[in-house]
Design an enzyme around this catalytic site. Structure first.
Site, PDB file in Angstrom:
ATOM      1  N   THR A  13       0.818  -1.225   0.000  1.00 31.56           N
ATOM      2  CA  THR A  13       0.000   0.000   0.000  1.00 31.56           C
ATOM      3  C   THR A  13       0.848   1.270   0.000  1.00 31.56           C
ATOM      4  OG1 THR A  13      -0.075  -0.228   2.392  1.00 31.56           O
ATOM      5  CG2 THR A  13      -1.978  -1.062   1.175  1.00 31.56           C
ATOM      6  N   GLY A  14       2.181   1.114   0.036  1.00 32.71           N
ATOM      7  CA  GLY A  14       3.054   2.287   0.124  1.00 32.71           C
ATOM      8  C   GLY A  14       3.448   2.824  -1.242  1.00 32.71           C
ATOM      9  N   VAL A  16       6.463   2.919  -2.660  1.00 27.32           N
ATOM     10  CA  VAL A  16       7.329   1.990  -3.400  1.00 27.32           C
ATOM     11  C   VAL A  16       6.564   0.714  -3.748  1.00 27.32           C
ATOM     12  CG1 VAL A  16       9.423   0.572  -3.285  1.00 27.32           C
ATOM     13  CG2 VAL A  16       9.453   2.903  -2.382  1.00 27.32           C
ATOM     14  N   CYS A 132      18.073   5.098  -2.924  1.00 25.46           N
ATOM     15  CA  CYS A 132      17.669   5.647  -4.230  1.00 25.46           C
ATOM     16  C   CYS A 132      18.702   6.604  -4.833  1.00 25.46           C
ATOM     17  CB  CYS A 132      16.315   6.343  -4.108  1.00 25.46           C
ATOM     18  SG  CYS A 132      16.132   7.313  -2.604  1.00 25.46           S
ATOM     19  N   GLY A 163      10.555  10.281  -1.919  1.00 21.11           N
ATOM     20  CA  GLY A 163      11.573   9.452  -1.281  1.00 21.11           C
ATOM     21  C   GLY A 163      11.275   9.179   0.176  1.00 21.11           C
ATOM     22  N   HIS A 244      14.797  12.449  -8.209  1.00 15.53           N
ATOM     23  CA  HIS A 244      15.946  13.008  -7.491  1.00 15.53           C
ATOM     24  C   HIS A 244      16.946  13.560  -8.511  1.00 15.53           C
ATOM     25  CE1 HIS A 244      14.369  11.286  -3.941  1.00 15.53           C
ATOM     26  NE2 HIS A 244      15.266  10.355  -3.673  1.00 15.53           N
TER      27      HIS A 244
END
Ligand code: NAP
Length: 339
Positions: A13-14, A16, A132, A163, A244
């Site tokens: 559910t996040g 990432v 990352c 991030g 990024h």
């Protein structure tokens, strides 16, 4: 028909986790059964895999029966506690947290740079996905290192709020909206306002004055590049949602001209050269977002030293910086190692 693999997405559910699911779908990973795991808060929620509903289950020590590959992105505490249970149940873990990255028995893998190290997964059953900002930097620097041996790297980052995960994405949205309406901005995720600001702190400060994120870039770069390169980093959070950016200065053992660097990067795996400044072409997060490549531009000789180069490197932190890299590792794993 080729073999199918049962995959668990831990942290489904996040930010990432959601991207991992998309990457598995997009890259047509040969998934048999898929299991989505998250906290008790999300248990029962319904997500999809290739258009079919998948119910999110609470992560427990019994979650991994029948699972071949467990993709973890649910924070360090969960990785520390549950990766061993997944391995015990017979799964190989590909972990996005920082918990296992510097463990000498755990390979830390960027497929374009050190795919051979995946072979070391058998010791602990875990493969670590790097930080990352480190991933995109080493993808771009590897071909230059192979050509001219990088001795020192000075890097400053401009890192997107994604991030930090889904709550940080919401925080930037909420703060921008509040401020444009003349209301006060609430800070819950970051120690200071991120909207219309830059925070020279990512992670907590260590005794040496550097942050955890900065030391990850130092230590992980050396482990992945398998070289004692001097690295110094300043990591900064900026009010960008996805992607990024990094200003990178390298000192090399022998000279690389700008033309040679462009040539090397043009044919480097996972790299897209975007370096035509006269026509306004250089990497930007708005172009990198949603892409799997690492974009490199603004290549200039560092005129202050004998053998030095400056570069500007941009990638989607959720994709190449996390989910795509993890799925690429899984692809090599099933192709070359798992039976
Ligand atoms: P996020 O958006 O906050 O998602 C966190 C995920 O972990 C959610 O699925 C959450 O489930 C789950 N989770 C939290 N507590 C849990 C618990 N007690 N039991 C089971 N699941 C739990 O964070 P993220 O950005 O996706 O990051 C996840 C991990 O990937 C972190 O370790 C992070 O360091 C790493 N990582 C992130 C990035 C990035 O660019 N974002 C890059 C590299 C690595 P609920 O929805 O149920 O709370």
């Amino acid at each position: 028909m080729s073999k199918l693999w049962n995959v668990a997405v831990v942290g489904a559910t996040g930010a990432v986790g959601a991207q991992m699911i998309e990457c598995l779908e997009e890259r047509n990973f040969p998934v048999g059964k898929v299991r989505y795991l998250a906290s008790a808060r999300s248990a029962g929620e319904i997500l999809e895999f290739k258009g079919k509903p998948v119910v999110v289950e609470e992560l427990t020590h019994d979650s991994f029966e029948g699972i071949d590959i467990a993709l973890f992105s649910a924070g360090g505490e969960r990785s520390r506690e549950f990766c061993p249970s997944a391995v015990q149940a017979g799964a190989v873990c590909i972990d996005n947290s920082s918990v296992w990255r510097m463990d000498p028995e755990v390979p830390l893998v960027v497929p374009e740079v050190n795919p051979h190290t995946i072979a070391q997964y058998t010791t602990k059953g875990i493969i670590a996905n790097p930080n990352c900002s480190t991933i995109q930097m080493v993808v771009a620097l590897k071909p230059l290192h192979d050509y001219a041996t990088i001795k020192r790297i000075v890097v400053s980052t401009y890192q997107a709020v994604s991030g930090t995960g889904k709550k940080a994405i919401e925080e930037l949205h909420d703060q921008i909206r509040a401020m444009l309406q003349g209301k006060p901005a609430e800070c819950t995720v970051y120690p200071h306002r991120i909207a219309f600001n830059c925070l020279p702190q990512i992670d907590s400060f260590k005794e040496n004055g550097y942050t955890g994120e900065e030391m990850k870039m130092v230590n992980e770069t050396r482990k992945i590049m398998e070289a004692e390169i001097g690295v110094t980093a300043t990591t900064v959070r900026v009010p960008v949602f996805y992607g990024h950016s990094e200003s990178v200065n390298i000192e090399t053992g022998r000279k690389i001209t700008v033309d040679r660097a462009r040539e090397l990067l043009k044919s480097a795996p996972g790299v897209e050269l975007a370096d035509d400044p006269a026509n306004g072409v250089y990497p930007m997060p708005i172009d990198a977002a949603g892409q799997d490549l690492t974009f490199v531009g603004r290549i200039r000789e560092d005129e202050s030293i004998e053998n030095g180069l400056n570069l500007w490197i941009v990638a989607d932190n959720i994709r190449k910086g996390a989910a795509t890299n993890a799925v690429q590792i899984a692809e090599i794993l099933i192709e070359n190692y798992l039976k």
